[in-house]
Design an enzyme around this catalytic site. Structure first.
Site, PDB file in Angstrom:
ATOM      1  N   CYS A  87       0.858  -1.181   0.000  1.00  0.00           N
ATOM      2  CA  CYS A  87       0.000   0.000   0.000  1.00  0.00           C
ATOM      3  C   CYS A  87       0.896   1.233   0.000  1.00  0.00           C
ATOM      4  CB  CYS A  87      -0.886   0.016   1.243  1.00  0.00           C
ATOM      5  SG  CYS A  87      -1.905   1.487   1.344  1.00  0.00           S
ATOM      6  N   LEU A  88       1.066   1.807  -1.189  1.00  0.00           N
ATOM      7  CA  LEU A  88       1.974   2.942  -1.312  1.00  0.00           C
ATOM      8  C   LEU A  88       1.378   3.897  -2.340  1.00  0.00           C
ATOM      9  CD1 LEU A  88       4.776   3.925  -0.389  1.00  0.00           C
ATOM     10  CD2 LEU A  88       5.736   2.771  -2.378  1.00  0.00           C
TER      11      LEU A  88
END
Lengths: 151, 409
Positions: A87-88
């Site tokens: 999750c970036l």
């Protein structure tokens, strides 16, 4: 095979000639859009001394589309789930074609240095992280030893 | 595949490593190549027209600062375009000669260690690199701005005299004005001057404006190199001319509109494509993608470029984009495109045909045409052999039959 854009060739060359410290990325022989990546855990993080393997794939529309990156090594991290998905922001909404493989991998390294349990992907990990950070960190260290030990 | 890709780091091993900054600045942040038909955003960032237009079809924001951005806000930058084109035309030569300088410098530095205190620092690499670089930079910038009375000027004067007294081979040809100068002077002051002069004005007297190069100007001894240089000079003039005349080009066409295909039927889409003489094969998605890319190509070409190409060239670009971009589109798309490409270069070579022999793309007709003679020969041979065989077998039968008959008799 579709021809490889100049930009990808250039990035590959630069990754080889001027590598980022603690990060390696090598294209696959058969598919130059597929990279085998290793990232060393940042110093003074729970992932220190670990070497994490990742896979990186440049989609056909790269650089208009973000590269696809996934952890292959298991890791205890609130923003990385069991399947290794990350999750970036720069891999999703905040992707910009001005970014490149190098910057993406640096962002991932930074994510290892500063986990963000308030924007979790692995909910269980994030919960534990918020509840008892010390315990979570020690667990992350344990996992690092277990799965990401240097060979 | 072409692996010859230029990069700003090319300059890091030349006598003027600072040029890598310039080289970086004139590159597009999307394709990382030298800017092609640069356009300016309202947030003052510059990209290739094609790159940014293609990106804006996905996200309406600037790739560098993420501020909101619409295609209609883009403005072409003719000056930057010509600056880059003229840079592009000299880049290889510049790089080559600067590398050459570096090599010569390395040789020379050994001698200079003994008598030139200022240059000492520059030669001792690895001990205090940052300071060195700083000093180096200062020296360079001083040399650029001020007149020859500075240390740089003196140094190069000294060096040039030393050169003269040593050998004539130490002279090097300036890649821009083609005159010969001592290498040191060329690298320190002359190249900069020459480059600025070139971009300022071609025709004005060079001597007037240059802060009198410390080294004597030496005419190129051979005129053999002249014709090539003359072409170069023409190139540069034309870049200036192109820029000056860039506003009255009457070839502007109307931009292609964005189309909302969701409400259109397949035949309507086909009609639209046909009206632009675009191919109408492939799935609905293929056709929409084709139109969208053509729109980007068209608008970039007719709205931004100084010298727009004609539509047939755009269609060719579209075809090659489709060929390289949609390998997953299956046989249909690639097949027809490869046919188009082949038709374009008539000499249907055997190799090309053979490459597709086992796939659906295989072109039977041209294969047959190519080997028509061979096929005929084969067929004739086959025809000849069949009756012969039947005759021989027949005769054998007869032969066998004959004795039988005779026996019976």
């Amino acid at each position: 095979m579709a021809s490889l854009p100049k930009r990808i060739i250039k990035e590959t060359e630069r990754l080889a000639s001027d590598p980022v410290p603690g990060i390696s990325a090598e294209p696959h022989e058969d598919n130059l859009r597929y990279f085998a990546v290793t990232i060393e855990g940042p110093e003074e993080s729970p992932y220190e001394n670990g070497v994490f393997e990742l896979e990186l794939y440049l989609p056909d529309d790269y650089p208009m589309e973000a590269p696809k990156v996934r952890f292959l090594t298991r890791i205890y991290h609130p923003n990385i789930d069991r399947l290794g998905r990350i999750c970036l922001d720069v891999l999703k909404n905040n992707w910009s074609p001005a970014l490149q493989i190098r910057t993406v991998l640096l962002s991932i390294q930074a994510l290892l240095a500063s986990p963000n349990p308030n924007d979790p992907l692995a909910n269980d990990v994030a919960e534990e992280w918020i509840k008892n950070e010390e315990l979570a960190i020690s667990k992350a260290k344990e996992w690092t030893k277990l799965y990401a030990g240097k060979r | 595949m072409n692996y010859n890709v230029s990069d700003a780091t090319d300059f890091s091993h030349t006598s003027i490593p600072q040029l890598s900054q310039l080289d970086t600045l004139v590159r597009c942040h999307i394709c990382k190549d030298l800017l092609k038909i640069p356009v300016l955003t309202p947030c003052s960032h510059t990209f290739c027209s094609l790159c940014i237009r293609e990106y804006l079809t996905r996200e309406p924001k600037c790739p560098l600062c993420l501020s909101e951005l619409r295609e209609s806000n883009l403005r072409s930058e003719f000056l930057v375009n010509e600056i880059i084109e003229s840079y592009r035309s000299v880049r290889d030569e510049l790089l080559e000669s600067l590398k050459e300088d570096q090599r010569n410098n390395a040789e020379k530095s050994l001698i200079e260690l003994t008598d030139d205190d200022n240059d000492d620092d520059l030669q001792i690499v690895g001990t205090n690199q940052k300071e060195e670089v700083k000093r180096d930079k200062n020296e360079k910038s001083v040399g650029k701005v001020t007149k020859p009375s500075t240390s740089t000027g003196l140094n190069s004067l000294l060096n040039s005299q030393r050169d003269k007294s040593k050998t004539k081979e130490k002279l090097a040809q300036c890649p821009i004005c083609s005159n010969f100068y001592p290498i040191q002077a060329l690298e320190r002051t002359h190249l900069d001057e020459c480059l600025t002069m070139q971009s300022l004005d071609e025709s004005t007297d060079v001597k007037k404006r240059t802060p009198t190069p410390p080294s004597p100007r030496i005419k190129s001894p051979k005129s053999s190199s002249k014709p090539k240089r003359a072409v170069n000079a023409k190139d540069d003039i034309s870049h200036v001319d192109k820029y000056l005349s860039s506003f009255n080009t009457g070839q502007r066409r109307e931009r292609l509109p964005k189309i909302n295909f969701t409400s259109m039927s397949l035949s309507q889409i086909k009609q639209k494509l046909a009206s632009l003489s675009l191919p109408t094969h492939g799935s609905r998605q293929n056709m929409i993608a084709r139109y969208n890319h053509y729109e980007v190509l068209w608008n970039s070409n007719f709205c931004d470029a100084i010298e727009p190409v004609d539509e047939s060239e755009l269609r060719r670009q579209l075809a090659s984009w489709e060929a390289s971009h949609n390998p997953s589109n299956g046989n249909n798309g690639t097949n027809i495109i490869s046919k188009m490409m082949r038709r374009a270069n008539q000499g249907n070579s055997y190799q090309k045909l053979l490459a597709d022999f086992k796939t659906d793309n295989f072109q039977r007709k041209s294969w047959i045409l190519m080997f028509r003679k061979d096929f005929k020969n084969l067929i004739q041979e086959a025809k000849r052999s069949i009756p012969r065989e039947s005759k021989t077998t027949g005769s054998v039968d007869n032969q066998i039959a004959v004795p039988e008959n005779t026996e019976k008799e």
